[in-house]
Design an enzyme around this catalytic site. Structure first.
Site, PDB file in Angstrom:
ATOM      1  N   PHE A  10       0.859  -1.186   0.000  1.00  0.00           N
ATOM      2  CA  PHE A  10       0.000   0.000   0.000  1.00  0.00           C
ATOM      3  C   PHE A  10       0.896   1.237   0.000  1.00  0.00           C
ATOM      4  CE2 PHE A  10      -3.224   2.963   1.620  1.00  0.00           C
ATOM      5  CZ  PHE A  10      -4.294   2.596   0.827  1.00  0.00           C
TER       6      PHE A  10
ATOM      7  N   ALA B 159       0.148  -1.676   5.808  1.00  0.00           N
ATOM      8  CA  ALA B 159       0.911  -1.465   7.032  1.00  0.00           C
ATOM      9  C   ALA B 159       0.398  -2.340   8.182  1.00  0.00           C
ATOM     10  CB  ALA B 159       0.867   0.007   7.426  1.00  0.00           C
ATOM     11  N   PHE B 160      -0.903  -2.568   8.235  1.00  0.00           N
ATOM     12  CA  PHE B 160      -1.472  -3.371   9.311  1.00  0.00           C
ATOM     13  C   PHE B 160      -0.873  -4.771   9.340  1.00  0.00           C
ATOM     14  CE2 PHE B 160      -4.749  -5.931  11.398  1.00  0.00           C
ATOM     15  CZ  PHE B 160      -4.977  -5.177  12.533  1.00  0.00           C
ATOM     16  N   GLU B 161      -0.513  -5.318   8.191  1.00  0.00           N
ATOM     17  CA  GLU B 161       0.011  -6.684   8.090  1.00  0.00           C
ATOM     18  C   GLU B 161       1.519  -6.789   8.356  1.00  0.00           C
ATOM     19  OE1 GLU B 161      -3.815  -6.260   6.276  1.00  0.00           O
ATOM     20  OE2 GLU B 161      -1.978  -5.235   5.658  1.00  0.00           O
TER      21      GLU B 161
ATOM     22  N   ALA C 279      -9.519  10.980   5.921  1.00  0.00           N
ATOM     23  CA  ALA C 279     -10.681  11.690   6.451  1.00  0.00           C
ATOM     24  C   ALA C 279     -11.349  10.947   7.608  1.00  0.00           C
ATOM     25  CB  ALA C 279     -11.698  11.911   5.329  1.00  0.00           C
ATOM     26  N   THR C 280     -10.905   9.709   7.879  1.00  0.00           N
ATOM     27  CA  THR C 280     -11.517   8.912   8.948  1.00  0.00           C
ATOM     28  C   THR C 280     -10.483   8.596  10.024  1.00  0.00           C
ATOM     29  OG1 THR C 280     -10.963   6.765   7.983  1.00  0.00           O
ATOM     30  CG2 THR C 280     -13.001   7.826   7.208  1.00  0.00           C
TER      31      THR C 280
ATOM     32  N   HIS D 103      -9.329   5.875  10.834  1.00  0.00           N
ATOM     33  CA  HIS D 103      -8.593   4.661  10.462  1.00  0.00           C
ATOM     34  C   HIS D 103      -7.078   4.847  10.634  1.00  0.00           C
ATOM     35  CE1 HIS D 103      -7.895   0.919   8.297  1.00  0.00           C
ATOM     36  NE2 HIS D 103      -7.022   1.548   7.531  1.00  0.00           N
TER      37      HIS D 103
ATOM     38  N   ARG E 292      10.053  12.342   3.376  1.00  0.00           N
ATOM     39  CA  ARG E 292      10.747  11.346   4.209  1.00  0.00           C
ATOM     40  C   ARG E 292      11.079  10.063   3.456  1.00  0.00           C
ATOM     41  NH1 ARG E 292       7.757  14.714   6.879  1.00  0.00           N
ATOM     42  NH2 ARG E 292       8.304  15.397   8.976  1.00  0.00           N
TER      43      ARG E 292
END
Length: 154
Positions: free
Chosen positions: A22, A56-58, A85-86, A88, A127
């Site tokens: 991602f 990134a979660f994985e 916007a959330t 998350h 970065r």
């Protein structure tokens, strides 16, 4: 007084890299920076293994699996988490940071975060290899030093 410090030689060490697909347009720059750093400090290409994960979660899952293999001197985690916007963003960033810290505290192998957590694409781009350096490079440098300090403290 005894002082322990790791050196910056990657020679004769193995590195695992976990990288998120991602935001790949940015994470590929982080990967290039990490590999460049490892090679410039003496790592051989055959001593670098790369695990691509969806997001990134994985990253934490793959990092824990690599740590359990007990064949790496250090594990480098690369990803980009951008605020949206959330809420998350907060959940993912917090969870990834927590799990990497947890894996690190288990003491099997040093796990280094090269994950950019940014408010916007401009901050992340800075970065990932432009005016603020390359977080992949700096994470690899930290991984080299931690791999050496881990050897010293065994």
């Amino acid at each position: 007084m005894k002082i322990f410090e790791g050196n910056l030689s990657a020679a004769d060490k193995r590195f695992g890299i976990v990288i998120s697909r991602f935001n790949e347009f940015l994470t590929k720059n982080l990967l290039e920076g990490a590999i460049d750093c490892l090679r410039r400090h003496g790592a051989k290409e055959e001593d670098i293994d790369i695990a691509w994960v969806p997001g990134a979660f994985e990253i934490g899952f793959a990092a824990r699996k690599m740590a359990a293999m007990k064949k790496y001197s250090a594990i480098i985690c690369l990803g980009v988490i951008l605020r949206g916007a959330t809420p998350h963003f907060e959940y993912v960033a917090g969870q990834v940071t927590r799990i990497l810290g947890q894996i690190n505290s288990e003491g099997l192998v040093p796990v280094v975060s090269g994950i950019i957590i940014a408010d916007n694409i401009e901050q992340a781009t800075e970065r990932a290899g432009t005016k603020m350096g390359n977080k992949g490079w700096s994470a690899a440098l930290s991984a080299i030093e931690m791999a050496n300090i881990n050897q010293i403290l065994k």
